[in-house]
Design a protein around this motif. Structure first.
Motif, PDB file in Angstrom:
ATOM      1  N   GLY A  65      68.590  -0.090  35.952  1.00 11.14           N
ATOM      2  CA  GLY A  65      67.799  -0.423  37.124  1.00 11.14           C
ATOM      3  C   GLY A  65      67.083   0.816  37.601  1.00 11.14           C
ATOM      4  O   GLY A  65      67.143   1.869  36.979  1.00 11.14           O
ATOM      5  N   ARG A  66      66.422   0.648  38.693  1.00 10.88           N
ATOM      6  CA  ARG A  66      65.785   1.817  39.269  1.00 10.88           C
ATOM      7  C   ARG A  66      66.847   2.666  39.938  1.00 10.88           C
ATOM      8  O   ARG A  66      67.738   2.157  40.604  1.00 10.88           O
ATOM      9  N   PRO A  67      66.721   3.971  39.816  1.00 11.30           N
ATOM     10  CA  PRO A  67      67.713   4.829  40.480  1.00 11.30           C
ATOM     11  C   PRO A  67      67.555   4.750  41.992  1.00 11.30           C
ATOM     12  O   PRO A  67      66.444   4.626  42.507  1.00 11.30           O
ATOM     13  N   GLU A  68      68.643   4.795  42.677  1.00 10.88           N
ATOM     14  CA  GLU A  68      68.651   4.761  44.134  1.00 10.88           C
ATOM     15  C   GLU A  68      68.298   6.143  44.665  1.00 10.88           C
ATOM     16  O   GLU A  68      68.776   7.148  44.147  1.00 10.88           O
ATOM     17  N   PRO A  69      67.475   6.208  45.714  1.00  9.23           N
ATOM     18  CA  PRO A  69      67.199   7.526  46.302  1.00  9.23           C
ATOM     19  C   PRO A  69      68.449   8.030  47.022  1.00  9.23           C
ATOM     20  O   PRO A  69      69.284   7.240  47.466  1.00  9.23           O
ATOM     21  N   PRO A  70      68.588   9.333  47.151  1.00  4.05           N
ATOM     22  CA  PRO A  70      69.768   9.856  47.829  1.00  4.05           C
ATOM     23  C   PRO A  70      69.760   9.491  49.302  1.00  4.05           C
ATOM     24  O   PRO A  70      68.706   9.378  49.930  1.00  4.05           O
ATOM     25  N   GLU A  71      70.927   9.316  49.862  1.00  2.33           N
ATOM     26  CA  GLU A  71      71.070   9.007  51.277  1.00  2.33           C
ATOM     27  C   GLU A  71      71.495  10.268  52.003  1.00  2.33           C
ATOM     28  O   GLU A  71      72.529  10.855  51.679  1.00  2.33           O
TER      29      GLU A  71
END
Length: 77
Positions: A65-71
């Motif tokens: 999937g698309r990588p999640e941006p950092p939180e």
């Protein structure tokens, strides 16, 4: 191997007189000769050929999937 030879080897596997590697090869041969599921048949044949050529098993990356941006959490005091 003929169907009869595979059947005999599968019986040996059930009795426990084959090593785990031999059992795996016989199972893959059986799947590769089974024409009822062509996709499974091709996978088994590819696996046998890879092992015969000495290629290691390839790991599959499960992250598709698309990588999640950092939180980033910032707290001000």
């Amino acid at each position: 191997m003929t169907d009869e030879q595979i059947r005999v080897e599968l019986e040996k596997a059930e009795r426990g007189s084959l090593t785990q590697t031999e059992q795996l090869v016989i199972q893959l041969l059986s799947r590769a000769k089974d024409g009822s599921d062509p996709v499974r048949q091709l996978k088994a044949l590819r696996e046998l050929l890879d092992r015969a050529e000495g290629r290691p098993r390839q790991s599959v990356d499960a992250t598709l999937g698309r990588p999640e941006p950092p939180e980033i959490n910032i707290t001000f005091a």
